[in-house]
Design an enzyme around this catalytic site. Structure first.
Site, PDB file in Angstrom:
ATOM      1  N   PHE A   3       0.921  -1.161   0.064  1.00 34.29           N
ATOM      2  CA  PHE A   3       0.008  -0.058  -0.091  1.00 34.29           C
ATOM      3  C   PHE A   3       0.623   1.454  -0.087  1.00 34.29           C
ATOM      4  O   PHE A   3       1.891   1.208   0.513  1.00 34.29           O
ATOM      5  CB  PHE A   3      -0.912  -0.197   1.396  1.00 34.29           C
ATOM      6  N   HIS A   4       0.327   2.215  -0.937  1.00 35.50           N
ATOM      7  CA  HIS A   4       0.989   3.682  -0.753  1.00 35.50           C
ATOM      8  C   HIS A   4      -0.015   4.639  -0.300  1.00 35.50           C
ATOM      9  O   HIS A   4      -0.870   4.661  -1.436  1.00 35.50           O
ATOM     10  CB  HIS A   4       1.704   3.783  -2.454  1.00 35.50           C
ATOM     11  N   SER A   5       0.190   5.395   0.556  1.00 36.30           N
ATOM     12  CA  SER A   5      -0.975   6.406   0.978  1.00 36.30           C
ATOM     13  C   SER A   5      -0.580   7.809   0.343  1.00 36.30           C
ATOM     14  O   SER A   5       0.409   7.765  -0.479  1.00 36.30           O
ATOM     15  CB  SER A   5      -0.809   6.473   2.407  1.00 36.30           C
TER      16      SER A   5
END
Length: 954
Positions: free
Chosen positions: A810-812
């Site tokens: 995941f990349h916020s």
């Protein structure tokens, strides 16, 4: 000295067809004999493969039948040895039958036949057990040589309708069988479908039977030939003498060989090769510009000012000035020379700014040179066609070079000797090509036909070229770009980069051939409509449906290229080509703005509008088609044009480019075969049932000094012994990033399954997952992002030691958009909570430990634990887990590869989570410890930092 011609008694006469019969019988005896013996003695062993055995798989493959088992291998080898004699004679007789003055095609086909026979001996007597690499090399060489052998024999067939008919049927069946063969092999190898290998085996045996049958047709051709043995010294004791004096009739010209029947000239082929290599250099230089430009906004996190370099392609504007145009046309080789000197030698410049300046000038010279070349040859249809063919074949060669080097062009200025570049080799070949072009320049001034004044505005063909060049660059400069568009994760439901990248390359070549032979059809509105449907399918659909649309679009783009360029050169070059490259540059910015909207002025207006980009591209091409149709030749001119294009000189010239295209296609097939994944991957410490997981933001695989960083990344991941790793900022499939894919290189070199993550048409900066464990299923997510950049995520399930483990990558969103990050934290927390299985999160969270959104990601809502809650010195990268024992945690410094460290965690499957108590390393089993390589100063700038050593937990 013996006389050249001698009379003597004929002591033996062997009918020519007997040679064919001997070859056919020996070949079939080799394969069928091995099959009978193998099935009789080792049936269940030869139907067994790496996934299934009898009764799921019940028919043996060719390789399993003739392989290493005794005695079937010996049966096969004995009869193949017997077959070799008739085989060499068969090739010789075919050469004698087809050889004629002033053509080298029979010699070429005979050479291929001999080479093919020798390589057959190679894979026959060097088995995969003896030497797997050489066995594959011989086998690939044999298969690659099959195409020119088949086409060559077809082209040289004597005027016998029966033999031509049989050869067409058998050749069509042979190549048609390749499609289901590859399909079922992928079903077996990738999807592990039970029984797929048995079906594959049937098609494999069909190929063998068809291959031998194709050569068996020569019996009909050889019925008029005899091998005569003479006794010129009276040594024989035979009482019979026979005189054979038969003369073969001179062959009549056939329609099937119109293109290849003209006199072959080595000089002509070298000229074509030189032009194609100049096209390759142009595309290599043009595609490298975006990567160097991208380095600067990447580090400035916004507009840097260096983006103006993309306007260096506007050089054709000077062609609107008569004296300048004449000067450029007179010294065209010098423009090509400066393009290569500055573009290919830019890698010698250490500073990113200097390299960008050199490549910008190279692009200026390259665009000027090619536009001036097209304009110069506008009155000579044959020459113009040759230059256009060379330009498109240069693009195909560039795409194949990236296919071979896992999406990096080896002559780019971001490559060097340390990271896999072939810069010196590329430059030497370029200099040879320029020298060849320079030596022929005095012969390029032949008079051509007059050019009628074109109808319509010059802006229309300019728009058409803009859309065409943008489409070729953004979609076809790498064979895997459109494959990444339609990829949606595991299980595999569509194409993969290798081998299906070769399909894209084949469609490019097929489209070019169609456009050359059918210019009227390629510029028609019907063709444009079909191409638009392909573009729509690529944009709107995933998996195979989207890829089939991609292939249709690919075919159309290269097919329409000759028509659009041939029409554009009739207009004033300054206005037309300036318009083309100006709009092309605007389209380049447009297709970057749709994903970079958070960092550029006016970005929100085009946020996530790839469909607008594709629509604009096709509308621009439509403008060019409108102009081409408006200026298409009349019926009278069509006939004269047909006669002109069918003259021997034009046919000969065209044949050289088709030879080169065939060679390039064979090369792409070979690359696809060599790069096909093995899928026999193993974790580093399977005895302890451990998983070593990492998270790394790779900064688009451009290091701190603007060099490609894949090789150093691969070394660090290997030395860290990572079983799974999440990569962030990994989507490179855009012009500005070079249309690359780092995950291909890493997966193949490290031996890992890979999920590319949301594709470039999903408008994210990318995330990817590589795993030593099979990825059973994966789903791509785009998390809520009402204001800022899209946040991509992968939810994958892996099979680790027989237990399913969920892995999240995941990349916020960025720091400036707190509401986006809050919504994303809630979405991901619920997603992680939805799985009852053990799970690992490899992430970029943009939060401080124990504060704010951290408590949404970690806690009861998600069920996830932080790998080390006491590590306060974090802001972006985090590893979370649940349902398994965490045994270690380490932080590795980045060196010069990127701006973010590599974080690593160790876990044991099947054990409870444990506590947060830190224990000394001597209490940890050897195979659960981190490598000692990175202690102290470490290697290449990578060392354990923050804690100065790994942490281990009870």
């Amino acid at each position: 000295m013996a006389p050249k011609h001698r009379d003597g008694d004929v002591v033996a006469v062997i009918p020519g067809q007997w040679i064919t019969h001997a070859h056919t019988i020996a070949a079939y005896a080799a394969f069928l004999g091995a099959f009978i013996v193998g099935v009789s003695l080792h049936y269940q062993k030869i139907v067994q493969n790496e996934h299934f055995g009898y009764p799921i798989e019940w028919f043996p493959s060719v390789s399993a039948t003739i392989g290493d088992r005794y005695p079937e291998r010996s049966v096969f080898q004995v009869f193949i040895a017997i077959c070799s004699g008739p085989r060499f004679i068969l090739v010789f007789l075919l050469y004698c039958l087809t050889n004629r003055p002033n053509t080298t095609l029979p010699k070429f086909v005979a050479g291929v036949g001999v080479f093919r026979t020798l390589t057959c001996g190679g894979w026959t007597y060097v088995t995969s057990t003896d030497d797997h690499d050489w066995h594959d090399i011989f086998m690939i060489s044999y298969l690659v040589a099959t195409l020119p052998w088949t086409l060559g024999v077809l082209a040289l067939s004597p005027p016998n309708p029966t033999t031509v008919k049989y050869r067409k049927y058998l050749a069509g069946a042979f190549f048609g069988t390749l499609v289901p063969l590859i399909y079922f092999f992928i079903q077996h190898k990738v999807h592990r479908v039970p029984g797929a290998y048995t079906i594959y085996a049937f098609f494999e045996w069909s190929l063998v039977l068809l291959d031998v049958a194709f050569d068996a047709v020569t019996a009909m051709d050889f019925s008029g030939l005899e091998l005569v043995v003479k006794d010129v010294k009276g040594m024989s004791r035979g009482g019979k003498s026979r005189v054979a004096d038969r003369i073969l009739e001179k062959e009549k010209d056939k329609q099937i060989v119109h293109v290849f029947d003209a006199r072959f000239s080595l000089a002509g082929l070298l000229d074509a090769l030189a032009d194609v290599y100049l096209g390759f250099t142009f595309w290599s230089v043009l595609t490298s510009l975006g990567v160097l430009v991208w380095y600067f906004p990447l580090w400035h996190m916004g507009i840097s000012g260096y983006e103006v370099a993309i306007m260096s392609s506007l050089s054709p504007i000077v062609l609107g000035i008569g004296p300048v145009r004449r000067l450029v046309t007179k010294y065209l080789p010098w423009n090509h020379l400066t393009m290569g000197l500055f573009g290919l030698l830019a890698y010698l410049i250490k500073s990113p700014e200097g390299r960008l300046g050199a490549v910008s000038f190279a692009v200026w010279e390259g665009c000027l040179a090619w536009c001036a070349t097209w304009h110069r040859d506008r009155s000579n249809a044959a020459k113009l066609e040759s230059r256009i063919s060379a330009w498109v074949l240069g693009l195909i060669a560039s795409s194949i070079s990236k296919f071979a080097f896992q999406t990096n062009n080896p002559v780019w200025p971001i490559m060097n000797e340390d990271n896999g570049g072939w810069n010196k080799t590329g430059f030497v070949l370029f200099m040879l090509a320029v020298a060849r072009v320079y030596t022929r320049r005095t012969g390029n001034n032949e008079a051509g036909q007059s050019v009628d004044k074109p109808k319509g505005l010059s802006i229309l063909p300019g728009f058409g070229l803009a859309g065409l060049i943008f489409a070729l660059h953004s979609l076809l400069s790498d064979s895997s770009t459109m494959i990444s568009w339609v990829w949606e994760g595991f299980p595999v439901r569509g194409p993969i980069a290798s081998p299906h990248g070769a399909w894209t390359i084949f469609a490019m070549g097929a489209g070019l051939v169609f456009g050359l032979f059918n210019p009227g059809a390629s510029r028609s509105w019907s063709a444009y409509g079909i191409g638009s449907i392909g573009a729509a399918a690529l944009t709107c659909f995933s998996h195979w449906t989207g890829f089939y649309g991609a292939l249709v679009l690919t075919f159309y783009l290269t097919a329409v290229t000759p028509a659009l360029i041939s029409n554009a050169v009739r207009f004033p070059p300054g206005r037309t080509f300036f318009t083309a490259f100006l709009v092309y540059n605007l389209m380049t910015l447009f297709h970057v703005w749709v994903v970079a909207y958070a960092f550029v002025p006016g970005g929100p207006l085009v946020r996530e509008r790839t469909d607008w980009v594709m629509t604009s591209t096709m509308l621009l091409i439509g403008c060019g088609v409108f102009s081409a149709v408006q200026n298409s030749p009349s019926q009278t001119n069509k006939k004269s044009s047909f006669r002109a294009s069918s003259n021997p000189a034009a046919r000969k010239q065209r044949s050289y480019y088709i030879y080169i295209l065939v060679a390039l296609q064979l090369l792409s097939i070979s690359v696809a075969y060599l790069r096909f994944p093995s899928y026999d991957y193993q974790p580093y410490h399977k005895e302890s049932k451990s998983i070593t997981a990492g998270i790394w933001t790779i900064h688009f695989s451009i290091d701190n000094d603007a060099w490609s960083s894949e090789k150093r990344m691969e070394s660090l991941i290997r030395e860290s012994e990572l079983d799974i790793v999440g990569l962030l900022e990994s989507d490179l499939q855009r012009i500005i990033m070079g249309n690359r894919d780092t995950t291909q290189y890493l997966a193949e070199e490290l031996g890992m399954w890979v999920d590319y993550g949301p594709g470039p048409n999903k408008h994210t900066w990318g995330c990817a997952l590589l795993s030593k464990f099979p990825i059973i299923n994966s789903t791509h997510h785009l998390l809520p992002s009402p204001v800022g950049e899209l946040a991509p995520a992968i939810h994958a399930t892996i099979d680790a030691y027989g237990e399913y483990i969920d892995v999240f990558v995941f990349h916020s969103g960025q720091e400036e958009d707190p509401e986006d990050r809050r919504l994303q934290s809630e979405y991901l927390a619920d997603l992680m909570a939805s799985t009852p299985r053990p799970a690992i999160l490899l992430s970029y969270l943009v939060t401080k430990p124990l504060e704010g959104n951290y408590n949404t990601y970690v806690g009861q809502r998600s069920g996830m634990r932080d790998i080390d809650p006491s590590d306060w010195d974090r802001w972006c990268e985090y590893i979370l887990y649940k349902g398994m024992r965490r045994t270690g945690y380490a932080r590795l410094s980045r060196g010069t590869i990127t701006d973010t460290e590599l974080q690593v965690g160790k876990f044991v499957v099947g054990q409870p989570e444990g506590s947060n108590d830190i224990i000394p390393e001597d209490q940890v089993p050897e195979d659960l410890r981190f490598p000692t390589l990175f202690r102290g100063e470490g290697v290449r700038g990578h060392r354990y930092h923050v804690f100065d050593e790994p942490r281990y937990y009870a």
